[in-house]
Motif scaffolding. Structure first.
Motif, mmCIF file in Angstrom:
data_model
loop_
_atom_site.group_PDB
_atom_site.id
_atom_site.type_symbol
_atom_site.label_atom_id
_atom_site.label_comp_id
_atom_site.label_asym_id
_atom_site.label_seq_id
_atom_site.Cartn_x
_atom_site.Cartn_y
_atom_site.Cartn_z
ATOM 1 N N THR A 138 0.792 -1.240 0.000
ATOM 2 C CA THR A 138 0.000 0.000 0.000
ATOM 3 C C THR A 138 0.818 1.282 0.000
ATOM 4 O O THR A 138 0.242 2.366 -0.128
ATOM 5 C CB THR A 138 -0.929 0.022 1.232
ATOM 6 O OG1 THR A 138 -0.134 -0.010 2.434
ATOM 7 C CG2 THR A 138 -1.875 -1.172 1.221
ATOM 8 N N HIS A 139 2.148 1.212 0.111
ATOM 9 C CA HIS A 139 2.908 2.445 0.297
ATOM 10 C C HIS A 139 2.881 3.350 -0.925
ATOM 11 O O HIS A 139 3.070 4.564 -0.799
ATOM 12 C CB HIS A 139 4.359 2.135 0.693
ATOM 13 C CG HIS A 139 5.218 1.655 -0.432
ATOM 14 N ND1 HIS A 139 5.198 0.347 -0.889
ATOM 15 C CD2 HIS A 139 6.113 2.326 -1.207
ATOM 16 C CE1 HIS A 139 6.052 0.231 -1.878
ATOM 17 N NE2 HIS A 139 6.616 1.404 -2.101
ATOM 18 N N LEU A 140 2.634 2.804 -2.112
ATOM 19 C CA LEU A 140 2.590 3.656 -3.303
ATOM 20 C C LEU A 140 1.348 4.536 -3.310
ATOM 21 O O LEU A 140 1.377 5.659 -3.838
ATOM 22 C CB LEU A 140 2.637 2.791 -4.564
ATOM 23 C CG LEU A 140 3.972 2.074 -4.815
ATOM 24 C CD1 LEU A 140 3.891 1.228 -6.069
ATOM 25 C CD2 LEU A 140 5.118 3.081 -4.906
ATOM 26 N N ILE A 141 0.244 4.041 -2.735
ATOM 27 C CA ILE A 141 -0.970 4.852 -2.683
ATOM 28 C C ILE A 141 -1.085 5.617 -1.372
ATOM 29 O O ILE A 141 -1.831 6.589 -1.276
ATOM 30 C CB ILE A 141 -2.228 3.993 -2.906
ATOM 31 C CG1 ILE A 141 -2.315 2.874 -1.868
ATOM 32 C CG2 ILE A 141 -2.249 3.410 -4.309
ATOM 33 C CD1 ILE A 141 -3.603 2.058 -1.969
ATOM 34 N N LYS A 142 -0.347 5.162 -0.342
ATOM 35 C CA LYS A 142 -0.311 5.874 0.933
ATOM 36 C C LYS A 142 1.117 5.852 1.461
ATOM 37 O O LYS A 142 1.459 5.056 2.334
ATOM 38 C CB LYS A 142 -1.269 5.247 1.943
ATOM 39 C CG LYS A 142 -1.377 6.070 3.217
ATOM 40 C CD LYS A 142 -2.340 5.470 4.232
ATOM 41 C CE LYS A 142 -2.409 6.357 5.458
ATOM 42 N NZ LYS A 142 -3.331 5.821 6.489
ATOM 43 N N PRO A 143 1.983 6.729 0.965
ATOM 44 C CA PRO A 143 3.399 6.710 1.360
ATOM 45 C C PRO A 143 3.618 6.859 2.861
ATOM 46 O O PRO A 143 4.597 6.324 3.395
ATOM 47 C CB PRO A 143 3.989 7.901 0.589
ATOM 48 C CG PRO A 143 3.062 8.112 -0.569
ATOM 49 C CD PRO A 143 1.701 7.755 -0.057
ATOM 50 N N SER A 144 2.728 7.554 3.548
ATOM 51 C CA SER A 144 2.937 7.811 4.976
ATOM 52 C C SER A 144 2.934 6.540 5.810
ATOM 53 O O SER A 144 3.491 6.517 6.913
ATOM 54 C CB SER A 144 1.850 8.754 5.508
ATOM 55 O OG SER A 144 0.565 8.167 5.417
ATOM 56 N N ILE A 145 2.343 5.466 5.296
ATOM 57 C CA ILE A 145 2.263 4.232 6.086
ATOM 58 C C ILE A 145 3.654 3.653 6.342
ATOM 59 O O ILE A 145 3.866 2.926 7.317
ATOM 60 C CB ILE A 145 1.354 3.190 5.405
ATOM 61 C CG1 ILE A 145 0.954 2.100 6.427
ATOM 62 C CG2 ILE A 145 2.015 2.585 4.172
ATOM 63 C CD1 ILE A 145 -0.099 1.137 5.922
ATOM 64 N N ALA A 146 4.630 3.993 5.481
ATOM 65 C CA ALA A 146 5.991 3.492 5.653
ATOM 66 C C ALA A 146 6.699 4.144 6.834
ATOM 67 O O ALA A 146 7.768 3.688 7.238
ATOM 68 C CB ALA A 146 6.794 3.699 4.376
#
Length: 231
Positions: A138-146
């Motif tokens: 999911t990090h490409l659609i929600k980078p902040s999750i990383a």
């Protein structure tokens, strides 16, 4: 299958409950958490409940504008699971732990026929790998999750033995009666925090080529100058 594991697997535990407190949180029976001021939306508590070894209660004070923490109690006739998950950068990691860690513990305990130190360790590892897999997807659609994480403090009481495990700087203590009327808190877990010299030395040994792995910022030691918590 052990009787308490059968209770877990069949969802016959009195699941008390997977708490996800927010400023508008209410108990599963529809009532507000008791013991708190109804006008104070940043504070809630739960009165005494029963578990296999005695009573328990919960209290939460919200420190930040957005509550990133989760906590849970799972209890049955012969076992109790308690988890406290202090989220950092968002609630996704602490929510994921709340939804998956106890399930991994149950599965692994069923496979081995008992709760043990290895079972708890492997449940932690399986939960971490699951969250890392979610981040990769999911990090490409929600980078902040990383950049989101969580401390994880767990206690499991089984067969009159208490198993404790923690990652991060949440702390388990036990109250010890000293004399006739004084209770002293005894620390049971080791904090993983850059303010501790031992932790800083470990970080430096693991990252010998990074002179900025721990930085003293405004009088506080932080990892990369950003965060105190380690692991």
């Amino acid at each position: 299958m052990w009787p308490w594991l059968e209770k877990i697997a069949s969802a016959c535990w009195d699941r008390v409950r997977r708490y996800a407190p927010t400023s508008t949180r209410r108990d599963e029976d529809g009532g507000s958490g008791s013991g708190a001021d109804a006008d104070d939306l940043l504070l809630w508590s739960r009165d005494l409940g029963r578990h296999a070894a005695g009573d328990f209660s919960f209290a939460v004070v919200q420190a930040n504008e957005v509550l990133e923490d989760y906590s849970q109690v799972e209890t049955g006739a012969a076992a109790t699971f308690v988890g406290v998950y202090d989220g950092h950068g968002g609630a996704e990691a602490s929510r994921f732990i709340s939804n998956h860690l106890s399930a991994h513990l149950v599965r692994l305990a069923q496979e081995s026929g008992a709760v043990s130190e290895n079972v708890v360790r492997n449940a932690f590892s399986a939960t971490e790998e699951g969250f890392l897999s979610l981040v990769r997807r999911t990090h490409l659609i929600k980078p902040s999750i990383a950049a989101i994480g969580s401390c994880c403090l767990v206690g499991v009481i089984w067969r009159k033995t208490l198993y404790l495990a923690n990652l991060g700087d949440s702390r388990a203590v036990v109250g010890c009666l000293v004399g006739s009327n004084k209770i002293v808190a005894e620390q049971l877990t080791r904090d993983h925090n850059a303010s501790i010299e031992e932790v800083r030395q470990e970080l430096k040994s693991l990252h010998p080529d990074d002179s900025q792995i721990v930085v003293l910022k405004n009088g506080v030691w932080r990892i990369k100058g950003i965060i105190q918590v380690y692991r």
